[in-house]
Design an enzyme around this catalytic site. Structure first.
Site, PDB file in Angstrom:
ATOM      1  N   TYR A  82      -1.826 -13.133  -0.170  1.00  0.00           N
ATOM      2  CA  TYR A  82      -2.485 -14.428  -0.334  1.00  0.00           C
ATOM      3  C   TYR A  82      -3.874 -14.381   0.302  1.00  0.00           C
ATOM      4  O   TYR A  82      -4.060 -13.759   1.347  1.00  0.00           O
ATOM      5  CB  TYR A  82      -1.664 -15.527   0.355  1.00  0.00           C
ATOM      6  N   CYS A 183       3.504  -8.856   0.697  1.00  0.00           N
ATOM      7  CA  CYS A 183       3.593  -7.392   0.762  1.00  0.00           C
ATOM      8  C   CYS A 183       5.014  -6.888   0.543  1.00  0.00           C
ATOM      9  O   CYS A 183       5.364  -5.792   0.983  1.00  0.00           O
ATOM     10  CB  CYS A 183       3.035  -6.884   2.091  1.00  0.00           C
TER      11      CYS A 183
END
Length: 220
Positions: A82, A183
């Site tokens: 993000y 991730c």
């Protein structure tokens, strides 16, 4: 508007306001080509993006939980991350041929750059094998077994010139991470300097980033 420091290498750019992600990608691609083909100076670009998600080459579609913001294919390594207001992104366009031509060493240097920057604010950032990025133990809330991610890394190398770089959470809306599995790591959370109780401004973070960059990369 960008403020640009033209002396020395790399050139430093700091953008006011939010930078469109596709504009940033186009700039990086053009600058990387100019570094390799025309001998243009290396560049480090500090900026903020509007709220968005990016996917790397290892991204699993199942990790996009809620596409509440635009999603971009970043072309870098890694998975979903993000970017948004209150997060400092540092894009590094560096000539690895002149810096040892060692990608693993470069990634380690990016991590060290972040760790030294955080240390300026008395935050201990740590590496974790198999978990990209920089992590902090949450001893501030009495939970030393809990670790949260405070900074992300993403790297692409084209003809030995780097693209992408790092992002450090100063004071973003951490709820915005809820649309992804950051991730690809679901068992750990995310944090920020503000979440850790650190009061710092973006210019103060930028100054720390520049000083730490000099410490790490000027000795490559």
């Amino acid at each position: 508007m960008d403020s640009i420091a033209l002396t020395g290498s790399p050139e430093w750019r700091v953008s006011d306001g939010f930078v469109d992600y596709q504009q940033a990608l186009a700039f990086m691609e053009a600058r990387a080509a100019a570094i390799r083909d025309d001998g243009a100076p290396e560049c480090v670009w500090l900026l903020e993006h509007p709220p968005l998600y990016t996917s790397g080459t290892s991204a699993d579609a199942a990790d996009l939980l809620d596409a509440r913001f635009p999603v971009y294919n970043a072309g870098r390594g890694g998975e979903y991350t993000y970017h948004g207001p209150g997060q400092r992104v540092g894009y590094a366009m560096l000539d690895l041929k002149s810096r040892g031509a060692d990608v693993r060493r470069y990634v380690n240097s990016l991590e060290e750059w972040v760790i030294r920057t955080l240390a300026v604010f008395n935050v201990r950032g740590e590496r974790r094998e198999g978990r990209p990025g920089v992590w902090v133990r949450r001893t501030d809330i009495g939970a030393p077994e809990r670790e949260d991610k405070i900074a992300a890394l993403g790297v692409r190398v084209r003809r030995w010139v780097t693209l992408h770089g790092i992002s450090i959470n100063l004071e973003p809306d951490l709820g915005h991470y809820g649309g992804i599995v950051p991730c690809g790591i679901a068992e750990h959370g995310v944090t920020s300097l503000a979440d850790l109780g650190i009061t710092a401004t973006m210019p103060e973070l930028d100054m720390a980033l520049r000083e730490a960059f000099t410490e790490v990369f000027d000795h490559d």
